[in-house]
Structures are given as structure tokens and as C-alpha cells.
Design a protein around this motif. Structure first.
Motif, short mmCIF file in Angstrom:
data_model
loop_
_atom_site.label_atom_id
_atom_site.label_comp_id
_atom_site.label_asym_id
_atom_site.label_seq_id
_atom_site.Cartn_x
_atom_site.Cartn_y
_atom_site.Cartn_z
N HIS A 117 42.68 58.30 45.70
CA HIS A 117 43.87 57.46 46.38
C HIS A 117 43.18 56.43 46.62
O HIS A 117 43.57 55.63 47.91
N HIS A 118 42.33 55.69 45.20
CA HIS A 118 41.69 54.24 46.00
C HIS A 118 42.89 53.58 46.56
O HIS A 118 42.42 52.35 47.04
N HIS A 119 43.84 53.46 45.78
CA HIS A 119 45.07 52.05 46.77
C HIS A 119 45.43 52.39 47.97
O HIS A 119 45.84 51.51 48.34
N GLU A 120 45.46 53.95 48.56
CA GLU A 120 45.96 53.71 49.88
C GLU A 120 44.78 53.37 51.01
O GLU A 120 45.12 53.49 51.99
N SER A 260 31.98 40.78 44.51
CA SER A 260 31.16 40.69 43.75
C SER A 260 29.81 42.05 43.35
O SER A 260 30.27 42.65 42.72
N VAL A 261 29.41 42.40 44.33
CA VAL A 261 28.37 43.38 44.08
C VAL A 261 28.91 44.23 45.06
O VAL A 261 28.37 45.34 44.92
N LEU A 262 29.84 44.71 45.76
CA LEU A 262 30.27 45.22 46.02
C LEU A 262 31.27 46.54 45.19
O LEU A 262 31.86 47.26 44.93
N SER A 263 31.97 45.78 44.62
CA SER A 263 32.61 45.86 43.52
C SER A 263 32.16 47.07 41.87
O SER A 263 32.91 47.43 41.48
N GLN A 264 31.12 45.79 41.85
CA GLN A 264 29.73 46.59 40.77
C GLN A 264 28.86 47.92 41.86
O GLN A 264 29.49 49.57 41.14
N ARG A 265 28.40 47.35 42.91
CA ARG A 265 27.58 49.00 43.19
C ARG A 265 28.94 49.99 43.44
O ARG A 265 28.53 51.60 43.43
N SER A 271 40.13 44.19 44.36
CA SER A 271 41.51 44.09 44.70
C SER A 271 41.53 44.93 45.96
O SER A 271 42.19 45.26 46.51
N GLN A 272 40.54 45.79 45.79
CA GLN A 272 40.30 47.54 47.17
C GLN A 272 39.50 46.46 48.16
O GLN A 272 39.09 46.93 49.25
N ILE A 273 39.39 45.58 48.17
CA ILE A 273 37.83 44.53 49.38
C ILE A 273 38.55 43.76 49.77
O ILE A 273 38.25 42.78 49.36
N TRP A 274 38.79 43.65 50.66
CA TRP A 274 39.29 43.07 51.73
C TRP A 274 38.14 42.29 52.33
O TRP A 274 38.02 42.65 53.70
N HIS A 275 38.22 40.64 52.55
CA HIS A 275 36.90 39.80 53.15
C HIS A 275 38.12 38.48 54.34
O HIS A 275 38.89 38.27 53.70
N LEU A 276 37.64 39.04 54.89
CA LEU A 276 38.38 38.64 56.61
C LEU A 276 36.62 37.19 57.27
O LEU A 276 36.07 37.87 57.24
N ALA A 277 37.39 35.92 57.09
CA ALA A 277 36.34 34.81 57.66
C ALA A 277 37.36 34.49 58.93
O ALA A 277 37.95 34.63 59.44
N ILE A 278 35.78 34.09 59.90
CA ILE A 278 36.21 33.94 61.02
C ILE A 278 35.74 32.70 61.43
O ILE A 278 34.15 32.75 61.31
N MET A 279 36.78 31.77 60.79
CA MET A 279 36.30 30.21 61.24
C MET A 279 36.55 29.04 62.06
O MET A 279 37.78 29.33 62.81
N PRO A 280 35.44 28.16 62.12
CA PRO A 280 36.36 26.86 63.53
C PRO A 280 37.34 25.87 62.85
O PRO A 280 38.08 25.54 64.03
N CYS A 281 37.61 25.85 61.51
CA CYS A 281 39.22 24.96 61.61
C CYS A 281 40.46 25.89 60.06
O CYS A 281 40.07 26.19 60.05
N PHE A 282 41.26 25.66 60.63
CA PHE A 282 42.82 26.01 59.66
C PHE A 282 41.97 25.25 57.75
O PHE A 282 42.73 26.39 57.59
N SER A 304 42.94 38.38 31.77
CA SER A 304 43.70 37.42 32.00
C SER A 304 44.59 37.67 32.86
O SER A 304 46.34 36.75 32.64
N THR A 305 45.52 38.82 32.26
CA THR A 305 47.22 39.10 32.67
C THR A 305 47.64 39.58 34.07
O THR A 305 48.12 40.02 34.40
N GLN A 306 46.09 39.86 34.79
CA GLN A 306 46.33 40.12 35.23
C GLN A 306 45.85 39.56 36.30
O GLN A 306 45.14 38.30 36.57
N GLU A 307 46.70 39.11 37.73
CA GLU A 307 46.09 38.08 39.24
C GLU A 307 44.57 38.56 40.11
O GLU A 307 44.36 39.53 39.92
N PRO A 308 44.65 37.21 39.68
CA PRO A 308 43.01 37.34 39.77
C PRO A 308 42.95 37.43 41.66
O PRO A 308 44.03 36.53 42.30
N VAL A 309 42.03 37.74 41.55
CA VAL A 309 41.44 38.61 43.52
C VAL A 309 40.81 37.45 44.42
O VAL A 309 39.92 36.58 43.82
#
Length: 617
Positions: A117-120, A260-265, A271-282, A304-309
Motif C-alpha cells: 500500500h505504497h500510496h498510504e 533520484s537516489v532514494l527512488s532508485q535504491r 512522488s512517494q518521497i517528500w522533501h522539505l527545505a528549511i531556508m532563510p527566505c521566502f 511525458s503524460t504524467q505530472e512531473p514531481v
């Protein structure tokens, strides 16, 4: 939109457009009612009343495709990139744990995540900038290293987000962007060296490819790590695009590497990998929304028919991080200042990249000479100095503290010249002097640079080999998302923190107090020491000599960074993903054009309105 984001935060504001609209191109067809009469005659006003168009919505993508507004902080229109979105995502998806048995890059365990159930579930990863840590360190009167530990405890620790969330979701890894920044610095130095080589300088330029990923930037090469500056250049001064460095910023490069690495490994979609960046500016929210920084660039056999992540799914700032903790009733000041135990650490699914991302000793921040914005110019200049024994660096103050000239000289010879331009007032002067001269059509007109009244030639920025450009005055430690001096007292009161070192913040602080506060943040940023324990508690790696383990000596080390080691990491990354290094490390830019805000006569306006609703003449 983030509740803390307002027009008052835009310290790099230029000018809004006179019109900011997203026209409704087509009206949706209304579903006919059952009792409708196909032959009924009605009036136009009744049709309009019965079929009201939906309200126009403006997304960040719309803004990036429109030059109607000229402001570096279009993050005002960001509705999804906020601390609320982080909490919503954590409550919607369970954390994807790692039950995989990884061997030689092959997945021998569960094929798609959690019991099929990877979508969960999602694999949550985060990256934190040193400027953000410095801002919070100044607020709470602790070291920048301790703040890094507190952030990791919030995102991944037992007393953090997982303790109060709906699913108990948390972040598997918290990356220090100082690590990836080293790869950016080495790649940027290689890019400059290639661009300034005689073979490249004398090669004919290709037309129609200005700003493309596979083109070499022209002298002077301009830093591209500041998204506010990039957006400004693309919309208002496209003639500078050939000069922009193609190098990705640390935020963008971290996102590309992780997904790129986590999806391959792990054999999971990006789309199943969610990256949050904490940065100094908006403005970093703008960068995360760029179409050039998505999986469509690096994902092999991309559909190309799928939405890029997006490589970076969400960006929040120092102040939004405090709101993130407060929303879960977590007192940030009371979080443990020690690293997580090594027993709670999940190894990155590649030993070489694990040693790179989580080194045995913490990466050191730049020294004051390098500046508060990553030290691009500093590293490139010192790389040239290492290649020219006996040379020295001459520093000359410009018209203000945000403009500095650097020259590498040996005797009477000037080897290379570089400069630093911070703040939009200085940037405007820079781009104005880069604008191509108009060729006069008058017969006998003189062609060439202008001269001063006394006959001396006007100094030109085209003599520079490299210019470090940042939108915010004072650099990245003064980003719009940092805690401002007017907010310090409120934040400390909420967190139950007493005044630090006896300082008392004025109830109505002005520019002088903000400047003094900025000095405190810079002090926290530059005081980061490599002798302290790293924020991720990577105790089992403490006996590893990163450079020595790869047989690399000090012959190519500049400011403690080995270019040979970094190039080996980039080559290894390329081999893992099967993607060319250039597509992983570099990006592209484009001229943004729009008719929004342009003057139209009545005929053109009516014709455009008629065509937009399906009519015509």
C-alpha cells in the motif's frame, strides 16, 4: 498562504505590476437542468447570471510564467508551501519506513513500500540551511550546532512532530545543506574555469540557446543560487541570461540527489518521497516551484503524460518552523539540544553517499571573509589562487558595504577580478552596466563604451570574471524569512525564554536595531565550529577519514574542500542513477514574457475579451 508572510517582509521589494490577472480563457459548460426547454429563448444577462464563472485562482506557477509583476518575493501568492502544508501532509500520509533489504542497489524486500500500500505512505526527508540555524541561535542564545540538534529533534525525535501527529509520521533524514553546498562550490569553480578557458572563450556562441543547461555562461558569470535575483533577471533583464551560472543551488541539488537516489535504491516513485527545505527566505519557495527543477529533467524514461514531481516539495523559513512547532503545542526552546542517538539513525541506502551526507565531523560554516551567502566567490577566488602560487588577493570596498571588488594579483599582473553585489539597488546598477549598447543609426556615430567627462573610460563590470549576486542586503542571513528584531521579544515570551546576555529589544526597533540584530545573526553563523558533534549524531562514522578513505591528499584541497573527492561523489551519483552528471547538477533559465500590464487600445481589448469567451468578429 502562510499567516506570517506579509508585504512588510519584502525587504527586497522592487515594484508591483499595474495589472496582475489570470484571465479566464474559457467558461465551463453548464449542465442543463432536466426541465429545461431546448427551444427556450432567454436574454444574455440571464445566461450570465445562471452561469457564473468560477473565481480565478493564481498559483505560484502562474506567477513564474507572467512578467506583469516585478517583485522578488512573489511567495506572497504561495498557498501550499507553508507550515500548515507540512502538518497536513504528515497527517495524511504515514512515514514510509525502510523494511527493504538492500544489497548492491537491488531491492530484495517489499517491492512497493508498506505491505503493498505504497500510496498510504511517504518517505519524509528534510534539509536545513545554516542561515536558518543562525537566526534561531541568535533568538534563543544557543550555538548554531545546538539549534541544528533541536531542529532534528523536532522533525525526527520522539518528543517532536511524531509525538502529536495523527499518524505519528516524522522525517527519516535531516540533511545539513552545508554538505551539499561543498558540491555546489566545486562544480561552480569548475564551471568558471571552463567558461574562462581560451578554447571556450574563443568558441562561437550558439544562437537561441541562451540560458540553456548545455551552454557555457559568458563572462562575467553571475551567481544563480538566489531565486529572487533569478526571477528578476528572467522577467526584466533577459540579456543577462547568458551570464548566469548553470549551477543548481544547494536546496535544488539536495532535492535532486535525495529523490533520484532514494527512488532508485528503494524502488519507489519520486512522488512517494517528500522533501522539505528549511531556508532563510521566502523566494526559495519560488525556486521549488520551477518547472526546470522536477523529475522530468533527471528521471530516466520519464512519461511525458504524467505530472512531473518537484525536487523540493515544500519550503518553510525560520519563523514558519517556530509556527510548525507551536501548531503541535511543542515548545521549541525546550527541545533537547543533543543529537539523536545513533541507534535511532537509519543509514542512507548507499554507503558512499551516507558518508558524504552524514560525515563524521560536522561541516564548518564559511568564515567572515567568505560572506553569509555560501561563499561562492570566496571558494572560486581561492581556487584560482591555489593554481597561481605567489599570488595575493586584494580587496577594495565599493560604493557601499554590499559592493566589494576582489582582484587576484601577482606583482603588477592582475590574474582575475571578481566582485560581490548584494541588494537590489546594487543589482540594478550591475545589470544596467551589463546592458548591450544600442547601435546608433546615425552616420559617423562612435561605437564603443561611454567615457567620463574628463575623458577616462567608464569602469565596466565586464572586466569581472565572476560576480556573487544576492537579492537581500547583507546576504542570506538577512533573508525575509529570518526572525526580525521586532519579533524577537514576542518569540522569546511565547517560548518562555529570558533575554539573552542581558540584551533588551526595543519595543519599537528601527533600522539601527535591525542592523545590530543582523550582526548577532552573522556572529552565530560564523561561529559554527567543526569540532562540535554533528547534528545527526552519526557516532558510528566518527573513525572514518572522508578524504583519507579515498586516498586523497591535500594537493587539491581549497578551504578544506577536496575537489577530487567531490567529483568522485558526483560521478558515483551519476552511476547510481544512470543520469549524466550535467543533468543532475546544472539547470537552465528562460526569458519570461507576458502581455499582462501592457497598454491596449479599445479595439484590441474588446477583441481579446470576445475571443476569451468563444466569440469573435
Amino acid at each position: 498562504m502562510s499567516a506570517i508572510l506579509s508585504a512588510d517582509d519584502l525587504n527586497d521589494f522592487i515594484s508591483p505590476g499595474v495589472a496582475c490577472i489570470k484571465p479566464i480563457e474559457t467558461l465551463p459548460a453548464a449542465n442543463p437542468e432536466d426541465n429545461s426547454n431546448a427551444y427556450e429563448v432567454t436574454t444574455e444577462d440571464k445566461v450570465a447570471a445562471s452561469q457564473p464563472p468560477p473565481p480565478a485562482t493564481i498559483s505560484l506557477t502562474d506567477c513564474l510564467a507572467c512578467s506583469g509583476c516585478v517583485t522578488s518575493a512573489e511567495a506572497m501568492l504561495v498557498s501550499l508551501q507553508s507550515h500548515t502544508e507540512v502538518l497536513t501532509t504528515l497527517d495524511t500520509y504515514r512515514s514510509l519506513r525502510a523494511p527493504w533489504e538492500i544489497q548492491n542497489g537491488l531491492n530484495h524486500g517489499v517491492s512497493n513500500g508498506v505491505n503493498g500500500h505504497h500510496h498510504e505512505a511517504k518517505l519524509f526527508v528534510a534539509s536545513v540551511s545554516p542561515q536558518t540555524r543562525a537566526s534561531l541561535a541568535a533568538v534563543f542564545g544557543v550555538s548554531e550546532v545546538e539549534v541544528g540538534n533541536m531542529i532534528t529533534q523536532l522533525l525526527s525525535g520522539p518528543s517532536g512532530l511524531q509525538s502529536s501527529g495523527h499518524n505519528g509520521s516524522d522525517f527519516t533524514w535531516v540533511i545539513d545543506t552545508n554538505v551539499v553546498r561543498e558540491a555546489c562550490l566545486v562544480a561552480a569553480a569548475d564551471e568558471v574555469a571552463m567558461a574562462l578557458s581560451p578554447e571556450t572563450s574563443n568558441a562561437p556562441s550558439e544562437t537561441g540557446l541562451e540560458g540553456a543547461i548545455k551552454t557555457t555562461p559568458k563572462k562575467p558569470i553571475l551567481t544563480s543560487a538566489c531565486p529572487g535575483w533569478i526571477c528578476y533577471a528572467e522577467k526584466t533583464h533577459p540579456y543577462v541570461l547568458p551570464h548566469l551560472s548553470r549551477m543548481k543551488s544547494p536546496q535544488a541539488l539536495t532535492g535532486t540527489l535525495l529523490k533520484s537516489v532514494l527512488s532508485q535504491r528503494y524502488n519507489v516513485p519520486p512522488s512517494q518521497i517528500w522533501h522539505l527545505a528549511i531556508m532563510p527566505c521566502f523566494d526559495k519557495k519560488l525556486e521549488a516551484s520551477r518547472s526546470e527543477l522536477t523529475s522530468s529533467v533527471w528521471l530516466p524514461n520519464h512519461d511525458s503524460t504524467q505530472e512531473p514531481v518537484r525536487d523540493t516539495d515544500c519550503v518553510i523559513t525560520a519563523r514558519e518552523l517556530l509556527h510548525l512547532a507551536a501548531a503541535r503545542n511543542i515548545n521549541f526552546a525546550n527541545l533537547p539540544r543533543t543529537p539523536l542517538p545513533s541507534s535511532q539513525r537509519t543509514p542512507f541506502p548507499d554507503p558512499k553517499l551516507d558518508a558524504f551526507l552524514f560525515p563524521p565531523s560536522r561541516r564548518k560554516n564559511q568564515n567572515p571573509e567568505a560572506g553569509p551567502s555560501g561563499g561562492y566567490l570566496h571558494h572560486i577566488l581561492h581556487t584560482y589562487q591555489a593554481q597561481n602560487p605567489g599570488s595575493e588577493i586584494v580587496v577594495k570596498q565599493g560604493r557601499n558595504t554590499d559592493v566589494i571588488d576582489y582582484s587576484l594579483v601577482r606583482g603588477s599582473e592582475t590574474i582575475v577580478k571578481m566582485a560581490r553585489y548584494y541588494g537590489f539597488r546594487n543589482i540594478q546598477n550591475l545589470v544596467r552596466r551589463l546592458k548591450p549598447a544600442k547601435i546608433s543609426k546615425m552616420p559617423g556615430a562612435r561605437v564603443g563604451g561611454s567615457r567620463k567627462p574628463n575623458g577616462a573610460a567608464v569602469e565596466t563590470v565586464k572586466d569581472y570574471a565572476y560576480v556573487e549576486v544576492m537579492a537581500c542586503p547583507g546576504g542570506c542571513t538577512n533573508g525575509g524569512g529570518q526572525v526580525k528584531v521586532s519579533e524577537v521579544e514576542e518569540v522569546r515570551a511565547y517560548e518562555g525564554v529570558q533575554a539573552v546576555n542581558g540584551d533588551v529589544v526595543s519595543s519599537k526597533p528601527g533600522p539601527k536595531e535591525q542592523k545590530e540584530w543582523q550582526g548577532r545573526v552573522d556572529e552565530a553563523y560564523f561561529s559554527g565550529s567543526e569540532d562540535e558533534v554533528d547534528a545527526d549524531g552519526d557516532q558510528e562514522m566518527q573513525d572514518v577519514d572522508v578524504n583519507g578513505a579515498h586516498g586523497i591528499g591535500n594537493r587539491d584541497v581549497v578551504n578544506g574542500i577536496s575537489s577530487q573527492y567531490i567529483q568522485g561523489i558526483l560521478s558515483h551519483w551519476s552511476a547510481i542513477t544512470g543520469v549524466d552528471t550535467q543533468d543532475l547538477v546544472y539547470t537552465s533559465y528562460r526569458k519570461v514574457e507576458s502581455d499582462v500590464g501592457k497598454k491596449q487600445n479599445d479595439v484590441e481589448r474588446v477583441a481579446g475579451l470576445a475571443s476569451s469567451i468563444g466569440g469573435g468578429w
